[in-house]
Design a protein around this motif. Structure first.
Motif, short mmCIF file in Angstrom:
data_model
loop_
_atom_site.label_atom_id
_atom_site.label_comp_id
_atom_site.label_asym_id
_atom_site.label_seq_id
_atom_site.Cartn_x
_atom_site.Cartn_y
_atom_site.Cartn_z
N ILE A 1 -10.99 -6.75 0.10
CA ILE A 1 -9.74 -7.07 -0.32
C ILE A 1 -9.94 -8.54 -0.81
N GLY A 2 -10.68 -9.37 -0.30
CA GLY A 2 -10.89 -10.71 -1.19
C GLY A 2 -11.74 -10.60 -2.28
N HIS B 1 -8.92 -2.37 -4.06
CA HIS B 1 -7.64 -3.21 -3.49
C HIS B 1 -6.83 -2.48 -2.55
N ILE B 2 -6.11 -1.64 -3.22
CA ILE B 2 -4.89 -0.96 -2.94
C ILE B 2 -5.41 0.00 -1.90
N GLY B 3 -6.74 0.30 -1.51
CA GLY B 3 -6.90 1.57 -0.68
C GLY B 3 -6.98 2.77 -0.95
N VAL B 4 -6.85 3.07 -2.25
CA VAL B 4 -6.47 4.54 -2.34
C VAL B 4 -7.73 5.35 -2.84
N ARG C 1 -6.07 4.18 2.88
CA ARG C 1 -4.72 3.19 2.92
C ARG C 1 -4.36 2.83 4.07
N ILE C 2 -4.39 3.85 5.37
CA ILE C 2 -3.97 3.66 6.59
C ILE C 2 -5.01 2.20 7.08
N LEU C 3 -6.29 2.45 6.81
CA LEU C 3 -7.21 1.47 7.14
C LEU C 3 -6.92 0.03 6.62
N VAL D 1 0.68 -1.15 -0.06
CA VAL D 1 0.11 -0.11 -0.04
C VAL D 1 0.83 1.21 -0.03
N PHE D 2 2.00 1.14 0.70
CA PHE D 2 2.97 2.17 0.65
C PHE D 2 4.51 1.88 0.16
#
Length: 377
Positions: A198-199, A320-323, A330-332, A33-34
């Motif tokens: 995510i899944g 999926h990547i939280g953006v 992203r943190i979550l 993610v980062f």
């Protein structure tokens, strides 16, 4: 209660069999993610440069790469997204040799194999388990099992007595076994929806063709246009320079260029990829295809005017990547990945405790039967 027992066993044994595997995938995904920020800290001499003057022509950088690595061929080029970011030239295929270049001087800054770096190894582990296409299929199956674990866990979380609020907290005054149970249940409910996302999105990226067809069917959307191929019979035609192609692409679609895919076969086109400000996808989903011999525009795909099915599929990778929601999501996403460690360890401890209790009951029962036999002799 019989249904609950079946669901419980399904949740338990999936966790025991593939729990550690899912933890590894989740932790590597959390690091990715980062990824850009981590790599910038690890390799600042390759990732960033001083901002100065006009940028060098792209063709000059490509010529320098070809001179320095004559045994390799250029696969794709990442264009700097902000001032000070360097060019990344991928050689041979998407996961082989990475070459970095200064966008202002055109100087080559260095190179490495993706598998030789920490974050590169993490990427290959997360995306293909270091096994290539076979690893991707295994990951897709793992994603389906994660969905199954999340849904069964959500079902089991709802207490039969209806005291829903108890499932959100840990009873610190109870026994340590009770606290382990409460910890597992609380972490599960706080992260289950992130794990489901995510899944689901992970499965969609592995089995992308099936997902695209399903989304198009459900939304009654036309499919994405088929690629238009270059014409090898025109290979003697004079093609404009890559810089001229990029200028033409900017006129056709005035958005930030993110990647350039180079033709890998005699029929393949040049593909210029762009990102509009309104898009969630970090690389954008706008594509302009050029004939590799003549520079003629073969196809233009605009993500903002694409059919509904295509727009839905384009949103799956950002989810999926939280953006999708910026830094907070992203943190979550990272927190959800690391929560799998707690869920796996607490689940394993509960299983071990239950197993020991059952063994003790069996042992006590045998001992009691032996004593009873002596009494009645």
């Amino acid at each position: 209660m019989k249904i609950r027992r079946i669901v419980f066993n399904l949740h338990l044994y999936i966790g025991l069999v593939v729990g550690l595997f899912l933890v590894i995938v989740a932790l590597t995904g959390s690091l990715l993610v980062f990824r850009e920020e981590i790599e910038t800290q690890l390799y600042p001499e390759l990732m960033i440069t001083d901002v100065r003057g006009e940028q060098a022509p792209v063709q000059r950088i490509l010529d320098a790469v070809e001179r320095a690595y004559p045994q390799d061929h250029i696969f794709s080029l990442r264009v700097p997204r902000q001032p000070g970011q360097t060019y990344l030239v991928k050689m041979n295929h998407a996961h082989d040799l990475f070459v970095y270049a200064d966008p202002y001087s055109g100087e080559l800054l260095g190179a490495h194999r993706q598998s030789d770096t920490f974050m590169g190894w993490i990427t290959l582990m997360h995306t293909q388990l270091l096994l290539g296409e076979r690893g991707k299929t295994i990951l897709g199956i793992g994603g389906l099992l994660l969905i199954c674990m999340s849904t069964t866990g959500l079902y089991l979380w709802f207490p039969p007595n209806g005291r829903v609020l108890e499932g959100f907290k840990v009873n610190r005054s109870g026994s340590w076994k009770r606290r382990i149970f409460d910890l597992h249940r609380a972490f599960g409910i706080y992260t289950v929806f992130f794990l489901l996302i995510i899944g689901l999105t992970g499965v969609s990226l592995v089995f992308n063709k099936t997902t695209v067809e399903l989304v198009d069917f459900l939304t009654i959307s036309p499919p994405r246009p088929a690629p238009v191929l270059s014409d090898p019979s025109r290979k003697d035609s004079h093609i404009r320079s890559l810089d001229q192609l990029l200028q033409h692409a900017d006129r056709l679609l005035p958005a930030q260029t993110t990647w350039i895919n180079f033709p890998q076969t005699p029929q393949a086109p040049w593909i210029v990829r762009k990102k509009a400000p309104e898009e969630l996808h970090p690389n954008g989903r706008n594509f302009i295809h050029f004939d590799q011999y003549t520079g003629e525009v073969l196809l233009t795909e605009n993500a903002l005017t694409a059919p509904l099915g295509t727009r839905i599929y384009n949103a799956l990778y950002p989810l999926h990547i939280g953006v999708a929601g910026g830094l907070p999501t992203r943190i979550l996403q990272v927190a959800a990945g690391f929560s799998t460690v707690v869920l796996f360890l607490t689940g394993y401890v509960m299983w071990r405790n239950k197993r020991k209790t059952n063994k003790r009951k069996v042992t006590d029962g045998i001992s009691f039967m032996g004593q009873s036999g002596k009494l009645f002799r």
